[in-house]
Design a protein around this motif. Structure first.
Motif, PDB file in Angstrom:
ATOM      1  N   ARG A 147       0.826  -1.211   0.000  1.00 48.42           N
ATOM      2  CA  ARG A 147       0.000   0.000   0.000  1.00 48.42           C
ATOM      3  C   ARG A 147       0.861   1.262   0.000  1.00 48.42           C
ATOM      4  O   ARG A 147       0.543   2.253  -0.680  1.00 48.42           O
ATOM      5  CB  ARG A 147      -0.921   0.005   1.212  1.00 48.42           C
ATOM      6  CG  ARG A 147      -2.102  -0.931   1.124  1.00 48.42           C
ATOM      7  CD  ARG A 147      -2.971  -0.824   2.365  1.00 48.42           C
ATOM      8  NE  ARG A 147      -3.526   0.520   2.541  1.00 48.42           N
ATOM      9  CZ  ARG A 147      -4.218   0.908   3.606  1.00 48.42           C
ATOM     10  NH1 ARG A 147      -4.414   0.049   4.605  1.00 48.42           N
ATOM     11  NH2 ARG A 147      -4.692   2.129   3.691  1.00 48.42           N
ATOM     12  N   GLU A 194       1.091   7.549  -6.337  1.00 51.02           N
ATOM     13  CA  GLU A 194      -0.052   8.438  -6.539  1.00 51.02           C
ATOM     14  C   GLU A 194       0.088   9.728  -5.718  1.00 51.02           C
ATOM     15  O   GLU A 194      -0.889  10.442  -5.486  1.00 51.02           O
ATOM     16  CB  GLU A 194      -1.345   7.722  -6.168  1.00 51.02           C
ATOM     17  CG  GLU A 194      -1.643   6.538  -7.071  1.00 51.02           C
ATOM     18  CD  GLU A 194      -2.969   5.868  -6.743  1.00 51.02           C
ATOM     19  OE1 GLU A 194      -3.507   6.137  -5.630  1.00 51.02           O
ATOM     20  OE2 GLU A 194      -3.477   5.103  -7.573  1.00 51.02           O
ATOM     21  N   SER A 195       1.312  10.000  -5.275  1.00 50.31           N
ATOM     22  CA  SER A 195       1.623  11.216  -4.500  1.00 50.31           C
ATOM     23  C   SER A 195       0.859  11.271  -3.182  1.00 50.31           C
ATOM     24  O   SER A 195       0.455  12.347  -2.729  1.00 50.31           O
ATOM     25  CB  SER A 195       1.337  12.467  -5.346  1.00 50.31           C
ATOM     26  OG  SER A 195       2.089  12.445  -6.537  1.00 50.31           O
ATOM     27  N   LYS A 196       0.633  10.125  -2.555  1.00 50.11           N
ATOM     28  CA  LYS A 196      -0.049  10.071  -1.258  1.00 50.11           C
ATOM     29  C   LYS A 196       0.971   9.804  -0.155  1.00 50.11           C
ATOM     30  O   LYS A 196       1.707   8.818  -0.206  1.00 50.11           O
ATOM     31  CB  LYS A 196      -1.094   8.956  -1.258  1.00 50.11           C
ATOM     32  CG  LYS A 196      -2.248   9.183  -2.210  1.00 50.11           C
ATOM     33  CD  LYS A 196      -3.242   8.020  -2.147  1.00 50.11           C
ATOM     34  CE  LYS A 196      -4.403   8.245  -3.104  1.00 50.11           C
ATOM     35  NZ  LYS A 196      -5.353   7.095  -3.052  1.00 50.11           N
ATOM     36  N   TRP A 197       0.988  10.695   0.831  1.00 51.72           N
ATOM     37  CA  TRP A 197       1.908  10.552   1.969  1.00 51.72           C
ATOM     38  C   TRP A 197       1.091  10.029   3.156  1.00 51.72           C
ATOM     39  O   TRP A 197       0.567  10.780   3.963  1.00 51.72           O
ATOM     40  CB  TRP A 197       2.536  11.911   2.275  1.00 51.72           C
ATOM     41  CG  TRP A 197       3.639  11.876   3.299  1.00 51.72           C
ATOM     42  CD1 TRP A 197       3.535  12.185   4.607  1.00 51.72           C
ATOM     43  CD2 TRP A 197       5.004  11.518   3.081  1.00 51.72           C
ATOM     44  NE1 TRP A 197       4.749  12.038   5.251  1.00 51.72           N
ATOM     45  CE2 TRP A 197       5.679  11.634   4.323  1.00 51.72           C
ATOM     46  CE3 TRP A 197       5.739  11.093   1.963  1.00 51.72           C
ATOM     47  CZ2 TRP A 197       7.024  11.353   4.470  1.00 51.72           C
ATOM     48  CZ3 TRP A 197       7.084  10.836   2.116  1.00 51.72           C
ATOM     49  CH2 TRP A 197       7.704  10.951   3.351  1.00 51.72           C
ATOM     50  N   GLU A 198       0.950   8.667   3.225  1.00 50.58           N
ATOM     51  CA  GLU A 198       0.036   8.047   4.188  1.00 50.58           C
ATOM     52  C   GLU A 198       0.799   7.453   5.372  1.00 50.58           C
ATOM     53  O   GLU A 198       0.536   6.337   5.808  1.00 50.58           O
ATOM     54  CB  GLU A 198      -0.791   6.960   3.499  1.00 50.58           C
ATOM     55  CG  GLU A 198      -1.680   7.492   2.380  1.00 50.58           C
ATOM     56  CD  GLU A 198      -2.482   6.396   1.708  1.00 50.58           C
ATOM     57  OE1 GLU A 198      -3.710   6.525   1.618  1.00 50.58           O
ATOM     58  OE2 GLU A 198      -1.858   5.396   1.284  1.00 50.58           O
ATOM     59  N   GLY A 222       0.756   4.046  -2.869  1.00 47.87           N
ATOM     60  CA  GLY A 222       0.361   5.403  -2.515  1.00 47.87           C
ATOM     61  C   GLY A 222       1.387   6.434  -2.943  1.00 47.87           C
ATOM     62  O   GLY A 222       1.022   7.528  -3.407  1.00 47.87           O
ATOM     63  N   MET A 223       2.654   6.124  -2.784  1.00 45.71           N
ATOM     64  CA  MET A 223       3.702   7.074  -3.175  1.00 45.71           C
ATOM     65  C   MET A 223       3.656   7.342  -4.675  1.00 45.71           C
ATOM     66  O   MET A 223       3.916   8.473  -5.116  1.00 45.71           O
ATOM     67  CB  MET A 223       5.068   6.531  -2.772  1.00 45.71           C
ATOM     68  CG  MET A 223       5.311   6.497  -1.266  1.00 45.71           C
ATOM     69  SD  MET A 223       5.427   8.152  -0.538  1.00 45.71           S
ATOM     70  CE  MET A 223       7.074   8.626  -1.098  1.00 45.71           C
ATOM     71  N   LYS A 253      -7.238  -3.768  -0.505  1.00 43.14           N
ATOM     72  CA  LYS A 253      -6.121  -2.884  -0.171  1.00 43.14           C
ATOM     73  C   LYS A 253      -5.069  -3.537   0.713  1.00 43.14           C
ATOM     74  O   LYS A 253      -3.910  -3.109   0.720  1.00 43.14           O
ATOM     75  CB  LYS A 253      -6.652  -1.625   0.520  1.00 43.14           C
ATOM     76  CG  LYS A 253      -7.338  -1.884   1.866  1.00 43.14           C
ATOM     77  CD  LYS A 253      -7.841  -0.597   2.489  1.00 43.14           C
ATOM     78  CE  LYS A 253      -8.483  -0.860   3.855  1.00 43.14           C
ATOM     79  NZ  LYS A 253      -8.966   0.398   4.490  1.00 43.14           N
ATOM     80  N   GLN A 289      -1.514   6.540   8.361  1.00 40.46           N
ATOM     81  CA  GLN A 289      -2.494   5.491   8.071  1.00 40.46           C
ATOM     82  C   GLN A 289      -1.869   4.110   7.937  1.00 40.46           C
ATOM     83  O   GLN A 289      -2.575   3.089   8.015  1.00 40.46           O
ATOM     84  CB  GLN A 289      -3.245   5.812   6.767  1.00 40.46           C
ATOM     85  CG  GLN A 289      -4.093   7.069   6.836  1.00 40.46           C
ATOM     86  CD  GLN A 289      -3.328   8.291   6.358  1.00 40.46           C
ATOM     87  OE1 GLN A 289      -2.138   8.422   6.623  1.00 40.46           O
ATOM     88  NE2 GLN A 289      -4.031   9.191   5.657  1.00 40.46           N
TER      89      GLN A 289
END
Length: 566
Positions: free
Chosen positions: A138, A145-149, A142-143, A295, A152
């Motif tokens: 995940r 898609e430029s997501k800094w999770e 996410g990275m 996910k 989470q």
């Protein structure tokens, strides 16, 4: 999984006297360095990959040996065209792409490489355990898609967690070494795992029930057999602690994918990491696609053996065996059989079937498997080579459990026995006063099964433990031990009838040997047809007043069967 014996003489081919070079066809890509064992001037190598069945049929008659991986299908039609073929080598473990039965009928040996990818499969397992623990799949997605999770995707540490291993063969043992090195507590289940090896690796051997109930991470390392298909289903998943993770780098089909998806959706299963699927590629399977889309599922395209080192190892392993067979030596990993004289073959064949069935019966009937066995040959059977009979015993004893990717035969039986901690001492008694030939399997704890072969009636079981009997081990047989009192057979018949099952034959065996722990007990041996005896029916039989135990064993040789036992 049956013991098959090859003819004494190799197939006659133009290359048999080595007057010309033995031609070897490499039909799938292999590492170049893996071909080095075939550099002998006696051999000529052709590399032709991507051949269709028709193209392979057109040229295979020119070759003494064929080497494949998983892409090329060695069908019965191809083998029928292989007039000069002595051996097919599979650079890998599975031989699903080779018609082994057709090869055996034609006297063509099949070999594989069961150990070449052990380290690769174990390392991928460890990588997926780490990936599942730390949400790496995940996080990477996410990275992109430029997501800094970061908040989470909090994971769990492995130190102090319990790893449960189902199937403690070579891959399972390598996984255990790595897991212990990371501070995990490791438990494993495998009926024939070596206690000494487990102890050296700081692994606790236990039951499947305890593994499921205790494991934080569960990893599977068994072959796909009728007895292991969907072995992890909704019932097993429900028995596991909340928040567990499951890893499968063994075979697709071991896990019920729909049940796993439901457990993930409900949050009972924290995560899953899967390298194998029932159908590969899995993209046309609705169940697989839905599971991969979750996910918390990490999926990889069957990478278990995909390292440069593993590819080299399996290539070298199989080409060494090709070389040995073409030079009239025995291979180390034959799938379908070694050599034996025709005259001995005629004597041995009925007894290989008998002893395999005796091994199945021993595993099903006796509750505690001993650390060692004595295999006693009495009468004329004592005069023949017994290696195939030893192999038949190991085959029968291990028929319902993991095969580690190999067939048990006279080539590998001793290695399989050693790996699984089975010790067998053979003894020959030239004469027997009762039977012309008698075979006895005796466990170190004194449990005994005896049988013989007759021309008219085939295999006969004449003793089970302290009970004298006489029945043919075929089809589905229910064995119940009960107090010898009126009405017991009727009770069992009523329960089976309620299940829609028919009793086609019956034998009652009285206690003859030893004092026994139960006075006045007997064995009821029933041949059953009309369907499978459910576990619930077995429990009902055993719970009947006066009933002491009940087991079902299938002696059908056409497929691997589950041995059901209460």
């Amino acid at each position: 999984m049956s013991t098959v014996l090859m003819p004494l003489q190799p197939r006659e081919t133009p290359d048999s006297n080595m007057a010309t070079k033995a031609k070897i066809l490499i039909a799938d890509p292999l590492s170049e360095s893996g071909l080095s064992p075939l550099s002998d001037p006696k051999f000529s190598i052709d590399i032709k990959t991507g051949l269709s069945e028709a193209q392979l049929c057109d040229i295979i008659g020119n070759y003494a040996a064929l080497v494949v991986r998983s892409e090329t299908k060695v069908t019965a039609k191809v083998l029928a065209c292989a007039k000069n073929l002595k051996i097919v080598g599979r650079a890998g473990v599975g031989v699903d792409n080779i018609d082994v039965n057709a090869a055996t009928k034609l006297g063509i040996m099949v070999v594989n490489s069961p150990d070449g990818n052990v380290i690769a499969a174990a390392e991928l397992t460890l990588a997926l355990i780490l990936a599942a623990a730390r949400n790496i799949g995940r996080a990477s997605h996410g990275m992109k898609e430029s997501k800094w999770e970061r908040k989470q995707l909090v994971g769990v540490q492995l130190k102090g967690k319990v790893l449960g291993i189902v199937g403690f063969g070579k891959v399972g043992q390598h996984v255990a070494r790595g897991a212990v090195g990371m501070g995990m507590k490791v438990i494993a289940t495998d009926p024939y795992a070596s206690a000494s090896i487990a102890s050296r690796l700081s692994v606790k051997l236990t039951t499947l029930k305890e593994v499921l109930e205790t494991a934080d991470f569960l990893t599977l390392h068994t072959p796909l057999l009728p007895s292991t298909k969907n072995m992890i289903n909704s019932q097993q998943l429900a028995a596991m602690k909340p928040g567990h993770s499951i890893i499968n780098v063994a075979r697709g089909g071991l896990i019920d994918e729909d049940a796993l998806l439901k457990s993930l959706q409900e949050g009972h299963t924290r995560s899953a990491a899967l390298d194998v699927f029932p159908q590969e590629p899995p993209f046309k399977s609705a169940s697989s696609v839905a599971l991969m889309a979750h996910k918390n599922v990490i999926s990889t395209p069957h990478l278990g053996a995909s390292t440069a080192e593993a590819q080299h190892a399996v290539a070298v392993d199989v080409t060494e065996q090709i070389r040995d067979v073409l030079l009239n030596q025995l291979p180390r990993s034959a799938v379908n059989a070694p050599t034996i004289s025709t005259s001995d073959l005629e004597k041995i064949n009925p007894y290989t079937q008998l002893i395999e069935k005796m091994g199945q019966l021993y595993t099903a009937h006796f509750k505690h498997q001993p650390p060692s066995y004595e295999l006693i040959f009495s009468g004329s059977i004592a005069s023949v080579p017994t290696a195939p009979l030893f192999a038949a015993l190991i085959n029968g004893l291990t028929k319902s459990i993991s095969a580690r990717g190999t067939t048990v035969n006279v080539v590998n039986a001793k290695l399989v026995a050693k790996e699984r901690g089975i010790v067998v001492q053979e003894r020959k008694v030239p004469e027997d006063t009762t039977y012309s030939s008698l075979v006895t399997i005796k466990g170190a704890n004194g449990d005994i099964i005896q049988g013989f072969c007759s021309e008219g009636n085939g295999s006969q079981i004449v003793r089970i433990g302290d009970f004298e009997t006489n029945f043919v081990p075929q089809g589905t047989v229910l064995i119940a031990r009960n107090f010898d009192r009126p009405g017991m057979i009727g009770v069992v018949g009523r329960i089976l009838g309620g299940e829609g099952l028919n009793i086609k034959n019956m034998t009652v065996a009285a206690r003859k040997y030893g004092n026994g722990e139960k006075e006045g007990d007997a064995l009821m041996i029933l041949g059953v047809d009309g369907g499978k005896v459910r576990e619930g029916a077995l429990r009902e039989i055993e719970s009947t007043n006066g009933m002491l135990s009940a087991q079902v064993v299938s002696f059908d040789p056409s497929e691997d069967k589950v041995l059901a036992k209460l």
